[in-house]
Write an enzyme that holds these catalytic residues in place. Structure first.
Site, mmCIF file in Angstrom:
data_model
loop_
_atom_site.group_PDB
_atom_site.id
_atom_site.type_symbol
_atom_site.label_atom_id
_atom_site.label_comp_id
_atom_site.label_asym_id
_atom_site.label_seq_id
_atom_site.Cartn_x
_atom_site.Cartn_y
_atom_site.Cartn_z
ATOM 1 N N ASP A 75 72.842 54.646 153.961
ATOM 2 C CA ASP A 75 71.483 54.090 154.434
ATOM 3 C C ASP A 75 71.136 53.247 153.118
ATOM 4 O O ASP A 75 70.506 52.264 153.112
ATOM 5 C CB ASP A 75 70.412 55.195 154.360
ATOM 6 C CG ASP A 75 70.613 56.136 153.345
ATOM 7 O OD1 ASP A 75 71.484 56.170 152.512
ATOM 8 O OD2 ASP A 75 69.749 57.235 153.462
ATOM 9 N N CYS A 76 71.943 53.258 151.874
ATOM 10 C CA CYS A 76 71.610 52.256 151.002
ATOM 11 C C CYS A 76 72.332 51.156 151.481
ATOM 12 O O CYS A 76 71.812 49.999 150.988
ATOM 13 C CB CYS A 76 72.342 52.912 149.636
ATOM 14 S SG CYS A 76 71.540 54.376 149.001
#
Ligand code: LAN
Length: 748
Positions: free
Chosen positions: A457-458
């Site tokens: 998700d980063c």
């Protein structure tokens, strides 16, 4: 013990001169705090607003004109938050919360012979004083949790090492400890505690007093379903140095302090304790995931193996574990994946190479990346910061709300883009397959490029932020090339699991039953990777935004073509393979009442803003989808009298909504964002949420710190103090447009 310190008893008093502390931001967002010794030094390096804010000093920011609508409130919010942007473009922040990290720093430094300055020691003591619970003098697993044996045992030991005497009023937790026996926690965390105890020789755990941590598992063939390379990355990265230290039977020589701690920490005579029978003794207050029978049996077998371990095999296993430790240090610039492995690796390296070694020097240098000086004293952070995570959200918030285009903000946005460009990881790790790592070329990690781990998700949020900045604004250059954007997409596509969802650092490598071997009684779901609604959403929204700008890249991989229907219309979102599978996964994990359980933020409100954003992406909104409607109705049922939402971290422990005693601004923003993603058609709940968030805004445009925002492994809360800026700014700006749009459609 370093030297004895005569410390004040009142935690309110400052122990050092706060006007002397400075945060240095260097090397792509690296944070290190420095205490300036002289007046002259202080004059040459003046304290700035970032320093002052995080030290809790008065910023003397002006009162802003009162906001008349949500957009103006968002504008005021950023007028304040801009003050906290560092010269390199990112927004530094404290990343505290867990209460087992500072003791790791102190105990690990002590046994590896690494000093602290007097100011660091004083401020760590002050932090522990501020965080001790008034009722029983103990500490919990995190700052908001009740006292536990684990938290108290570790923090008490840290205080004593830092120089606090046993007769100091602060050491009353011994009273608490006498009710439980701290060495009898047998968890990976308990193992950590036990191992720390063992290194300090507080418990004779190698006489079968704790469960084995054999390095031999690293010698198994990789295909074995329980090989440690299949474990969740944090668990295996901590296991590596633990198994090394266990294998070499590492202990620190006895000294006066260690002998004293034996007296202080145990309710009965230390020398009369029968360690083997204490192995699986855990205080009820610490217990979250009881051991499975399978694990207890395995521990029994491994315990027997310990008495007849073959020396050549043990030596080979120790050598393999050490090799992995060195590779991990080198891959991450000696920060390692996180703060626990950092301190264990440090102890292992110093054991093997000594205090004169390069490894010692480099580990000492990188210890500072985790040490944060805050308003309550000095703490050890959960990672070396949350740089990418914070900048990713505020960048999107500013672009989406239109605040980015205001002339006074443009420079700040250019800096944000520069930082993001610099933070992208351009290559795979140095030791890649040989240290069981996933690729990283094209990734954004959670903190800095140097830490060097991909997080799904980063990378998703980083990619989105770059696309927003480069494609939606007319004043920004293209700093991140198309090739580098493709690299990020290529990497994301390698991370999807067969069920359609995305996990955190890697695709799931091990079978579900491995969770039965979870030794950590204080944490849940730590043995393997899992799919998370949050991670899944970040990835699919970023891929979908990517597709709008690059419609021709890897079409077949992102789009879905069934054999029956080889040419579905490419415009139909349902035909996107990655996205379609992910949506299927999200439907599967919605709870019957309509919510999704958050794994990294507290709790339902956090996960639901992600899940409803994902559903909206494929056209599933309140008006069109039963799932979305059920979710909105769930949220509306949870809205409080005052217009906001508030849930406790306990929601994460039991996967059921638990009300917080107070309404929370950040959670109210998440819930309101969720409703907007779902195109909730009735304005009133949103208007009430907006009114609450605006009413809580302070005259200088900021918001006060409320309850802790994040969580991990079900039980440990962790702070995201920058959320109180990014999410209100985002929500208010978005709500302004949304409510106007609703008004327009109603009046038509
Ligand atoms: C984090 C912080 C960020 C978080 C998100 C990006 C928010 C999430 O979506 C994916 C998982 C991730 C990267 C994450 C994983 C676990 C971490 C690293 C932490 C919560 C920060 C601290 C925690 C780590 C396990 C703490 C060290 C403790 C041990 C017991 C090893």
């Amino acid at each position: 013990m370093y030297s004895r310190l005569d410390v004040q008893t009142s935690a309110a008093k400052s122990f050092t001169d706060y006007s002397r502390w400075r945060l240095r931001v260097s090397d792509s967002g690296r944070h290190t705090w420095h205490y300036l010794q002289t007046e002259e030094e202080a004059e040459n390096w003046p304290q700035n607003l970032v320093d002052k804010f995080w030290l809790g000093l008065d910023l003397a920011c002006p009162t802003l004109p009162r906001a008349k609508n949500p957009l103006e409130a968002a504008q005021n919010g950023f007028a304040f938050y801009k003050n906290l942007q560092s010269h390199d473009g990112h927004f530094p922040g404290e990343y505290g919360g867990p209460m087992f990290l500072l003791p790791g720093l102190v105990i690990g430094s002590y046994i590896s012979g690494m000093e602290f300055t007097i100011q660091e020691r004083l401020e760590m003591i002050r932090y522990l004083m501020n965080r001790a619970h008034a009722v029983d003098g103990g500490w919990g697993i995190h700052v908001e949790g009740p006292s536990t044996v684990f938290g108290t045992g570790l923090n008490y030991t840290a205080l004593r090492i830092l120089g606090v005497e046993a007769d100091h009023p602060l050491t009353t937790p011994v009273l608490f400890l006498t009710c439980h026996r701290w060495s009898h926690c047998d968890t990976i965390m308990g193992e950590i505690l036990a191992l720390a105890a063992q290194c300090l020789r507080l418990g004779s755990i190698f006489i079968a007093g704790n469960n084995p941590v054999p390095p031999e598992l690293w010698l198994l063939p990789d295909w074995i379903p329980f090989h440690p390379h299949r474990w969740w990355i944090h668990t295996r990265t901590v296991y590596i140095p633990m198994s090394y230290l266990y294998g070499v039977r590492f202990t620190m020589p006895e000294n006066e302090l260690i002998l004293a701690l034996r007296e202080e920490l145990y309710p009965e005579n230390y020398y009369s304790i029968h360690w083997p029978s204490q192995r699986n003794h855990v205080a009820a207050v610490d217990l979250y995931s009881p051991h499975s029978t399978l694990l207890d049996m395995l521990n029994g077998i491994l315990g027997m193996y310990e008495s007849c371990a073959l020396p050549p095999l043990r030596q080979a296993a120790i050598a393999k574990a050490y090799e992995l430790i060195v590779r991990e240090d080198e891959n991450t610039g000696y920060q390692t994946l996180g703060p626990v492995s950092k301190m264990f690796n440090q102890v292992a390296r110093v054991h093997a190479e000594g205090v004169e070694s390069e490894a010692f020097r480099k580990h000492r240098e990188k210890r500072y990346d985790f040490m944060w000086m805050g308003a309550e004293g000095m703490m050890m952070c959960g990672t070396n910061g949350s740089q990418l995570w914070d900048i990713g959200f505020i960048a999107q918030a500013l672009v989406e709300t239109g605040l980015a285009e205001l002339p006074e903000n443009q420079n700040s946005l250019l800096k944000v883009l520069e930082w993001l460009e610099d933070a992208q990881i351009l290559d795979n790790p140095k030791h890649y397959e040989s240290s069981y790592r996933h690729g990283t070329k094209g990734a954004w990690g959670f903190s800095t490029k140097e830490q060097g781990y991909v997080v799904s998700d980063c990378t998703g949020e980083g990619l989105k932020a770059v696309l927003y900045l480069q494609k939606n604004l007319n004043f920004t250059p293209q700093l991140v090339s198309d090739r580098r954007i493709y690299d990020a997409v290529d990497l994301l596509l390698t991370l999807q699991n067969s069920g359609g969802g995305f996990a955190s650092y890697e695709p799931i490598r091990g079978p579900r039953w491995l969770e039965l071997l979870n030794p950590a009684e204080v944490f849940g779901d730590i043995m393997i990777e899992y799919n998370y609604p949050e991670c899944t959403t970040s990835v699919i929204t970023s891929l979908s935004i990517f597709r709008q700008h690059y419609p021709d890249y890897r079409v077949a991989d992102i789009e879905y073509v069934t054999p029956q229907d080889p040419k579905p219309p490419l415009t139909s979102p349902y035909n996107r393979r990655t996205i379609r599978n992910a949506i299927k996964y999200l439907h599967g994990c919605q709870q019957p009442e309509g919510g999704w359980v958050g794994s990294w933020g507290i709790c339902f409100t956090y996960a639901m803003q992600f899940a409803l954003e994902s559903l909206a992406l494929v056209g599933e909104t309140y008006g069109t989808s039963e799932a979305s409607r059920r979710a909105c109705d769930f949220l509306i049922r949870k809205q409080r009298e005052d217009g906001g939402w508030g849930e406790s971290y306990k929601s994460c422990e039991i996967s059921q909504w638990v009300e917080h005693e107070n309404t929370q601004v950040v959670q109210t923003c998440w819930a309101a964002m969720a409703l907007m993603y779902a195109k909730y058609p009735y304005p009133q709940p949103l208007e009430r949420a907006v009114a609450l968030v605006m009413a809580r805004q302070l005259p200088d445009g900021s918001w006060a710190q409320e309850a802790i925002e994040g969580i991990f492994n079900k039980t440990c809360a962790i702070a995201y103090p920058n959320f109180k800026f990014s999410f209100p700014i985002w929500m208010l700006g978005k709500a302004h447009k949304y409510l106007e749009e609703l008004k327009r459609t109603h009046s038509r």
